[in-house]
Design a protein around this motif. Structure first.
Motif, short mmCIF file in Angstrom:
data_model
loop_
_atom_site.label_atom_id
_atom_site.label_comp_id
_atom_site.label_asym_id
_atom_site.label_seq_id
_atom_site.Cartn_x
_atom_site.Cartn_y
_atom_site.Cartn_z
N TRP A 49 9.00 -3.70 -1.84
CA TRP A 49 8.50 -2.34 -2.02
C TRP A 49 7.81 -2.17 -3.37
O TRP A 49 6.79 -1.49 -3.47
CB TRP A 49 9.64 -1.34 -1.89
CG TRP A 49 9.21 0.05 -2.20
CD1 TRP A 49 9.55 0.79 -3.29
CD2 TRP A 49 8.33 0.89 -1.44
NE1 TRP A 49 8.94 2.02 -3.25
CE2 TRP A 49 8.19 2.10 -2.12
CE3 TRP A 49 7.64 0.71 -0.25
CZ2 TRP A 49 7.39 3.13 -1.66
CZ3 TRP A 49 6.85 1.74 0.21
CH2 TRP A 49 6.74 2.93 -0.49
N ARG B 179 3.80 -3.73 -3.80
CA ARG B 179 2.74 -3.32 -2.88
C ARG B 179 1.44 -3.09 -3.66
O ARG B 179 1.47 -2.81 -4.85
CB ARG B 179 3.11 -2.04 -2.13
CG ARG B 179 4.43 -2.05 -1.42
CD ARG B 179 4.67 -3.19 -0.46
NE ARG B 179 3.61 -3.37 0.49
CZ ARG B 179 3.31 -4.53 1.03
NH1 ARG B 179 3.96 -5.61 0.70
NH2 ARG B 179 2.35 -4.62 1.90
N TYR C 275 0.41 2.64 -2.44
CA TYR C 275 1.18 3.67 -3.15
C TYR C 275 0.44 5.00 -3.13
O TYR C 275 1.05 6.06 -2.98
CB TYR C 275 1.44 3.26 -4.60
CG TYR C 275 2.37 2.09 -4.75
CD1 TYR C 275 3.59 2.06 -4.10
CD2 TYR C 275 2.04 1.01 -5.56
CE1 TYR C 275 4.45 0.99 -4.24
CE2 TYR C 275 2.88 -0.06 -5.71
CZ TYR C 275 4.09 -0.08 -5.06
OH TYR C 275 4.94 -1.13 -5.20
N LYS D 88 16.97 4.86 6.22
CA LYS D 88 16.66 4.06 5.03
C LYS D 88 17.86 4.00 4.09
O LYS D 88 18.21 2.94 3.58
CB LYS D 88 15.46 4.65 4.29
CG LYS D 88 15.08 3.87 3.04
CD LYS D 88 13.96 4.53 2.29
CE LYS D 88 14.51 5.74 1.60
NZ LYS D 88 13.61 6.36 0.65
N TRP E 248 0.87 6.56 0.29
CA TRP E 248 2.21 7.17 0.43
C TRP E 248 2.33 8.42 -0.42
O TRP E 248 3.04 9.36 -0.06
CB TRP E 248 3.30 6.16 0.07
CG TRP E 248 3.58 5.21 1.18
CD1 TRP E 248 3.32 3.87 1.20
CD2 TRP E 248 4.13 5.53 2.46
NE1 TRP E 248 3.68 3.34 2.40
CE2 TRP E 248 4.19 4.33 3.20
CE3 TRP E 248 4.57 6.70 3.07
CZ2 TRP E 248 4.68 4.27 4.50
CZ3 TRP E 248 5.06 6.64 4.36
CH2 TRP E 248 5.10 5.45 5.06
#
Length: 126
Positions: free
Chosen positions: A97, A100, A105, A78, A108
């Motif tokens: 990103w 979203r 979120y 990344k 994650w």
């Protein structure tokens, strides 16, 4: 020293994950502000790559070593993408990103908290 370093990484990951679970809008707003400036974005990517490199190289005696190598390699990939990609593609990735849905979120955040807890367990076992 090794235990302190990995414990610190675990605490930071757990804090970020908890922020993503409890208040994703606030946490993403802070990350968006941090990533808006080119220099700060470069520094954040470099810090992330150093942490990923530490995970790949320094987890020799820890439990679940394969997990830390995979997590470190993904972080390095990344970081290399964010540094080496053309500006348009990098900006498109960051815009994607930061837009979203909140449930993503939170998911994650749970993953990050799980990794942090597993890292703390790995440090305490050795």
């Amino acid at each position: 020293m090794k235990g302190f370093l990995f414990s610190f990484i675990g605490v930071v990951w757990f804090s970020i994950g908890l922020g993503l679970v409890i208040a994703p809008a606030w946490t993403i707003e802070i990350f968006d502000r941090l990533a808006s400036d080119e220099f700060r974005q470069f520094v954040l990517v470099q810090v992330g790559m150093v942490i990923s490199l530490i995970l790949v190289i320094g987890t020799g005696g820890l439990a679940f070593r394969a997990v830390w190598i995979v997590a470190g390699c993904l972080g390095l990939a990344k970081g290399l993408f964010l540094i080496g990609a053309p500006i348009g593609r990098r900006e498109a990735f960051l815009a994607w990103w930061f837009k979203r849905p909140f449930w993503e979120y939170r998911a994650w955040g749970l993953v990050l908290m799980s990794l942090a807890t597993t890292l703390a367990y790995s440090v305490s076992v050795t």
